[in-house]
Design a protein around this motif. Structure first.
Motif, PDB file in Angstrom:
ATOM      1  N   CYS A 112      22.167  44.996  37.572  1.00  0.00           N
ATOM      2  CA  CYS A 112      22.963  46.177  37.309  1.00  0.00           C
ATOM      3  C   CYS A 112      22.029  47.352  37.008  1.00  0.00           C
ATOM      4  CB  CYS A 112      23.905  45.927  36.145  1.00  0.00           C
ATOM      5  SG  CYS A 112      24.839  47.389  35.695  1.00  0.00           S
ATOM      6  N   ARG A 142      22.686  49.964  35.522  1.00  0.00           N
ATOM      7  CA  ARG A 142      23.008  50.626  34.269  1.00  0.00           C
ATOM      8  C   ARG A 142      22.567  49.821  33.054  1.00  0.00           C
ATOM      9  NH1 ARG A 142      27.663  54.619  33.274  1.00  0.00           N
ATOM     10  NH2 ARG A 142      28.040  53.883  31.168  1.00  0.00           N
ATOM     11  N   CYS A 143      22.974  48.542  33.040  1.00  0.00           N
ATOM     12  CA  CYS A 143      22.681  47.755  31.843  1.00  0.00           C
ATOM     13  C   CYS A 143      21.570  46.732  32.095  1.00  0.00           C
ATOM     14  CB  CYS A 143      23.956  47.064  31.351  1.00  0.00           C
ATOM     15  SG  CYS A 143      24.574  45.817  32.482  1.00  0.00           S
ATOM     16  N   CYS A 166      30.136  47.883  33.994  1.00  0.00           N
ATOM     17  CA  CYS A 166      29.569  49.216  34.165  1.00  0.00           C
ATOM     18  C   CYS A 166      30.317  49.989  35.243  1.00  0.00           C
ATOM     19  CB  CYS A 166      28.097  49.134  34.518  1.00  0.00           C
ATOM     20  SG  CYS A 166      27.115  48.526  33.144  1.00  0.00           S
ATOM     21  N   CYS A 186      27.272  46.086  37.558  1.00  0.00           N
ATOM     22  CA  CYS A 186      28.112  44.954  37.212  1.00  0.00           C
ATOM     23  C   CYS A 186      29.543  45.464  37.032  1.00  0.00           C
ATOM     24  CB  CYS A 186      27.603  44.257  35.960  1.00  0.00           C
ATOM     25  SG  CYS A 186      27.799  45.204  34.450  1.00  0.00           S
TER      26      CYS A 186
HETATM   27 ZN   LIG Z   1      26.052  46.661  33.938  1.00  0.00          ZN
END
Ligand SMILES: [Zn+2]
Length: 138
Positions: free
Chosen positions: A107, A109-110, A131, A128
């Protein structure tokens, strides 16, 4: 024998999440299957286009301009469908390359691994589900 994969990573905070080799293999298999599927779809679409084009040419004798316009439009639609399938094939192939380099399936983002099922369904996924939902809510 590999020890069972540790799926309970909650609580720990890994600097960089890891993916087991078995899981990577699963993703590879899913992507490869997807690519083969798309290739078959692409071939099918191409032969349909060829066939339709042949039909159109054989019964175009009494066509007026409107008919010709419709046929041109239909043909463009088919070609753009073929192109979008081709694009998806390219996406999957790139995904396979990135998977080999270890840069695929995380992912953006995370940093957590994106579930195998999600990657199989959307090879171009870069987020994911959690997100993605956050992103859409913005
Ligand atoms: Zn994520």
């Amino acid at each position: 024998m590999a020890k069972p994969a540790d799926t309970r990573t909650a609580g720990r905070k890994p600097a960089k999440a890891t993916r087991s080799a078995a899981e990577t293999e699963k993703i590879r298999a899913a992507l490869a299957a997807r690519r083969d599927e798309l290739r078959a779809e692409y071939d099918q679409t191409l032969s349909e286009i060829t066939e339709l084009q042949r039909d159109r040419l054989t019964d175009s004798a009494g066509d007026d301009q409107a008919d010709t316009g419709t046929k041109t439009f239909e043909r463009e639609q088919e070609i753009s469908l073929a192109n979008s399938i081709k694009e998806r094939i390219t996406q999957v192939e790139r995904a396979l390359e990135r998977l080999d380099e270890g840069g695929y399936g995380w992912c953006e983002r995370c940093g957590n691994p994106i579930p195998v099922e999600r990657l199989a369904a959307f090879p171009s996924a870069t987020l994911c589900v959690t997100c993605k939902q956050l992103e859409e809510r913005r």
